[in-house]
Design an enzyme around this catalytic site. Structure first.
Site, mmCIF file in Angstrom:
data_model
loop_
_atom_site.group_PDB
_atom_site.id
_atom_site.type_symbol
_atom_site.label_atom_id
_atom_site.label_comp_id
_atom_site.label_asym_id
_atom_site.label_seq_id
_atom_site.Cartn_x
_atom_site.Cartn_y
_atom_site.Cartn_z
ATOM 1 N N CYS A 2 0.789 -1.267 0.080
ATOM 2 C CA CYS A 2 -0.043 -0.023 -0.008
ATOM 3 C C CYS A 2 0.849 1.368 0.095
ATOM 4 C CB CYS A 2 -0.990 0.056 1.208
ATOM 5 S SG CYS A 2 -1.765 -1.551 1.380
ATOM 6 N N ARG A 28 2.006 1.474 -5.956
ATOM 7 C CA ARG A 28 1.959 0.343 -4.703
ATOM 8 C C ARG A 28 0.610 -0.134 -4.399
ATOM 9 N NH1 ARG A 28 6.713 1.324 -1.955
ATOM 10 N NH2 ARG A 28 6.039 0.008 -0.299
ATOM 11 N N TRP A 71 -3.966 -1.793 -1.553
ATOM 12 C CA TRP A 71 -3.961 -3.088 -2.331
ATOM 13 C C TRP A 71 -4.687 -4.179 -1.375
ATOM 14 C CZ3 TRP A 71 -2.369 -8.173 -2.363
ATOM 15 C CH2 TRP A 71 -2.194 -8.771 -3.499
ATOM 16 N N ASN A 97 0.146 -0.909 6.209
ATOM 17 C CA ASN A 97 0.787 -1.597 5.172
ATOM 18 C C ASN A 97 1.276 -2.990 5.650
ATOM 19 O OD1 ASN A 97 1.556 -2.696 2.561
ATOM 20 N ND2 ASN A 97 3.464 -1.832 2.947
ATOM 21 N N GLY A 98 0.760 -4.138 5.105
ATOM 22 C CA GLY A 98 1.290 -5.250 5.840
ATOM 23 C C GLY A 98 0.039 -6.332 6.138
ATOM 24 N N GLU A 471 9.938 -13.820 -19.690
ATOM 25 C CA GLU A 471 9.966 -12.436 -19.330
ATOM 26 C C GLU A 471 8.833 -11.727 -20.365
ATOM 27 O OE1 GLU A 471 10.084 -10.601 -16.946
ATOM 28 O OE2 GLU A 471 10.188 -8.563 -17.796
ATOM 29 N N LYS A 475 5.371 -9.825 -19.543
ATOM 30 C CA LYS A 475 5.129 -8.456 -19.784
ATOM 31 C C LYS A 475 3.784 -8.132 -20.629
ATOM 32 C CE LYS A 475 7.221 -6.732 -17.874
ATOM 33 N NZ LYS A 475 8.253 -7.331 -16.913
ATOM 34 N N GLU A 478 0.388 -9.191 -18.161
ATOM 35 C CA GLU A 478 0.307 -8.633 -17.047
ATOM 36 C C GLU A 478 -0.315 -7.334 -17.482
ATOM 37 O OE1 GLU A 478 3.521 -7.632 -14.608
ATOM 38 O OE2 GLU A 478 4.696 -7.425 -16.093
ATOM 39 N N HIS A 494 5.976 -32.007 -25.313
ATOM 40 C CA HIS A 494 5.845 -32.504 -24.204
ATOM 41 C C HIS A 494 4.408 -32.012 -23.729
ATOM 42 C CE1 HIS A 494 9.701 -34.418 -24.381
ATOM 43 N NE2 HIS A 494 10.072 -33.197 -24.558
ATOM 44 N N LYS A 588 3.061 -2.647 -7.156
ATOM 45 C CA LYS A 588 4.468 -2.643 -7.664
ATOM 46 C C LYS A 588 5.462 -3.376 -6.448
ATOM 47 C CE LYS A 588 7.992 -0.693 -10.187
ATOM 48 N NZ LYS A 588 7.998 -1.565 -11.408
HETATM 49 C C1 F6R Z 1 6.546 -7.825 -13.488
HETATM 50 C C2 F6R Z 1 6.866 -7.349 -12.254
HETATM 51 C C3 F6R Z 1 7.213 -8.137 -11.081
HETATM 52 C C4 F6R Z 1 8.235 -7.863 -10.066
HETATM 53 C C5 F6R Z 1 8.178 -8.513 -8.827
HETATM 54 C C6 F6R Z 1 9.383 -8.540 -7.993
HETATM 55 O O1 F6R Z 1 6.711 -6.669 -14.411
HETATM 56 O O2 F6R Z 1 7.273 -6.091 -11.923
HETATM 57 O O3 F6R Z 1 7.108 -9.434 -11.545
HETATM 58 O O4 F6R Z 1 9.209 -8.156 -10.884
HETATM 59 O O5 F6R Z 1 7.170 -8.377 -8.222
HETATM 60 O O6 F6R Z 1 9.870 -7.136 -7.761
HETATM 61 P P1 F6R Z 1 10.897 -6.648 -7.259
HETATM 62 O O7 F6R Z 1 11.901 -6.656 -8.353
HETATM 63 O O8 F6R Z 1 10.583 -5.180 -6.888
HETATM 64 O O9 F6R Z 1 11.416 -7.399 -6.237
#
Ligand code: F6R
Length: 593
Positions: A2, A28, A71, A97-98, A471, A475, A478, A494, A588
């Site tokens: 949050c 966040r 969140w 937060n938590g 990756e 991208k 998401e 497989h 994030k």
């Molecule tokens: C995807 C993304 C997430 C972060 C993951 C780890 O685009 O942003 O998969 O990579 O939540 O976050 P960090 O790097 O902040 O530990």
């Protein structure tokens, strides 16, 4: 996950600065938002489910206010569950937060003592817990309120950050365990936030709150106490180095596209500033007996790419483990092991727990982290800052390529070929610049138009391109909600191939390396079943229905080849009218399990 922001000033500020600052923290969490304002004799709370409206609501001026973007963890996304939460009397309010892990037990106890709850959240428990220990006569004594917060916090289990607004004593009280809080001072006020980004333009110096501290923010500034015994402490102020340009869009329509474009510049900074750090990390790796790369999501894919790079360049076995699974595999750690934790935010709880587990076993912890002063940065024995600047889109892009650059360089240092690593990074910069030209972007846009209405997309790569495939799929899915899955090219037969139907888009990473012949066979197998093949490759091949040309960059190809995939995710989202910076359900900093 949050966003938290609060201020105390000597004059009456417009409480709208809370809302403006919360906007910077919305990455966040953006399920709901709320503000608490200390007014004469009461706390006014305004809170709503949904995103912060583009036009700030009318809020009264006050010398003390705080706010929160949520969140959701406990309790649905409703107005009542948005923060702040008041105690029964309305004299104090809490943002959080938590996760309070023992909240059911605490709530039952508080309810049996007559407390009435207005939400389904775990967070509200803290307001009533403080209320329970705060005696009527304590309302005029600022230190007594700090004492009440200290003793309430001692009863809470889990990784949490709380800010309490107590309007009679006109103070904000902040306390935390692992979950981040930073205090800022400047321009006549003292501020607290979950991320220094929110303090840009307001504070010129910061103190990162420790788990062993309690902060009381009053009109005369920060008062810091020891969380265990309540004795006074001296803040460790540091200069806030972030600039307003770090958080502005600089003419781009979204942070995601701005941050994709920043990648060549980030790599240049790494090339200029980081060779000595890469040497130190190389030294740590060669002295360790067992090295583990850990990370989550995109950072987890960077860890996987790292294990390929160390194998092929440095001939070293470096394990990569998804951080959330690390605790089930940590038993072999010894005081000779090295855990390299990868994280943009430095706050991802699973990464922090992996680092803590390593420390408990006497292992060394190195961190590749973007946010200076973050929890991971502070607990690691050795940190390499990613130098990527604030990443404000929820999607990680520039922090990913920064991690790859550092791992590539470190592998070359171990191999005794640092100059080759540096040359490769220059090639990667050149390749990225070419992948970002208007022509290259138009090609990606045309593919986005063509595949936007599909339900599924498959992405394959082998060797170094396998993490790139994972990756790329992340991208795309998401941000655009197009279901994309990444696979190792050899795994198709497989099982996955059963899902391929006529017309389904299949992205094939095909650099000019030893994987080329086999990955092109895989592409052919997909095409034979009707797959529409998008080749990401320096050279065109007959099997490609569409071609995204990329520069050949040798072992740095993962840094270049991921760029078209980042752009594809972005343009798919734009075409679908989605917000590329704030995809649904995401946040994030993943500070909860
Ligand atoms: C995807 C993304 C997430 C972060 C993951 C780890 O685009 O942003 O998969 O990579 O939540 O976050 P960090 O790097 O902040 O530990």
């Amino acid at each position: 996950m949050c966003g938290i922001f609060g201020y105390v000033t000597v004059r009456d500020e417009c409480a709208r600065i809370v809302v403006d600052s919360l906007r910077k923290l919305e990455y966040r969490g953006y399920d709901s938002w709320g503000v608490g304002i200390g007014l004469n004799g009461h706390i006014r709370v305004v809170k709503r489910a949904g995103r912060i409206p583009p036009i700030s609501p009318d809020l009264p001026a006050s010398s003390i206010a705080f706010g929160h973007t949520r969140w959701a963890t406990h309790g649905g996304v409703t107005d009542a569950n948005a923060h702040p939460h008041l105690d029964c009397t309305g004299r104090l309010a809490v943002i959080h937060n938590g996760i309070i892990e023992n909240f059911r037990k605490l709530r039952a106890e508080l309810e049996s003592n007559g407390h009435r709850f207005a939400s389904d959240t775990d967070s509200e428990v803290f307001a009533h817990l403080v209320e329970q220990v705060l005696h009527a006569g304590d309302d005029a004594d600022p230190d007594a309120v700090v004492e009440a917060v200290r003793s309430a916090f001692a009863r809470v289990e889990g990784l949490n950050a709380f800010i309490l607004l107590h309007h009679c004593t006109q103070q904000l009280i902040a306390v935390k365990s692992i979950s981040p809080l930073v205090i800022g001072a400047g321009k006549g006020g003292t501020y607290v936030a979950s991320d220094a980004v929110a303090l840009v333009g307001l504070a010129d110096r910061v103190h990162y709150l420790g788990d062993d501290e309690v902060a009381a923010i009053r009109a005369d500034g920060l008062h810091l106490y020891d969380r265990a015994d309540g004795s006074e402490r001296v803040p460790r102020w540091e200069r806030l180095t972030l600039q307003p340009t770090d958080t502005s869009l600089e003419g781009f329509p979204h942070y995601l596209i701005k941050e994709i474009h920043e990648q060549p510049r980030v790599l240049e900074r790494i090339l200029r500033e980081h060779p000595p750090r890469a040497r130190e990390l190389a030294n740590l790796i060669t002295r360790s007996y067992g090295t583990f790369l850990v990370g989550c999501g995109t950072a987890g894919y960077a860890a996987l790419a790292g294990s390929y790079l160390f194998s092929r360049i440095a001939r070293r076995h470096v394990n990569s483990v998804v951080a959330s699974e690390f605790k089930y595999q940590e038993h072999f750690l010894t005081d000779r092991s090295l855990v390299i934790a990868l994280s943009q935010s430095g706050e991802t709880v699973d990464v922090i727990e992996a680092a803590l587990a390593a420390k408990r076993r006497g292992a060394r912890v190195a961190a590749l982290v973007n946010v200076t002063g973050s929890t991971l940065d502070r607990l690691a024995d050795f940190t390499i800052p990613l130098l990527a600047g604030p990443e404000l889109s929820v999607l990680s892009t520039k922090a990913y390529t920064a991690k790859l650059a550092l791992l590539l360089l470190t592998a070359h240092v171990i191999n005794g070929s640092e100059h080759v690593g540096l040359d490769l990074l220059w090639r990667a910069i050149d390749g990225m610049v070419r992948a970002l030209t208007p022509d290259s972007q138009d090609r990606v846009k045309a593919i986005a138009d063509r595949i936007a209405d599909h339900q599924h997309c498959f992405v394959i790569g082998r060797g170094l391109s396998y993490p790139t495939a994972l990756e790329a799929a992340l991208k795309i899915k998401e941000v655009s909600y197009l279901h994309a899955e990444g696979f190792a090219g050899g795994e198709l037969k497989h099982g996955v191939i059963a899902l391929v139907e006529p017309g389904v888009p299949c992205i094939v990473f095909s650099p000019l390396d030893e994987t080329r012949a086999d990955i092109l066979s895989g592409a052919m197998e997909l095409r034979s079943r009707g797959g529409w093949i998008i080749g990401v490759s320096p050279e065109h091949e007959a099997v490609f229905d569409a071609h995204l040309p990329v520069a050949e960059a040798g072992d740095a190809s993962p840094l270049v080849n991921v760029v078209p995939a980042q752009l594809l995710g972005y343009y798919l989202a734009v075409r679908k009218g989605l917000d590329p910076d704030k995809p649904r359900n995401l946040a994030k900093s993943v500070t909860v399990k």
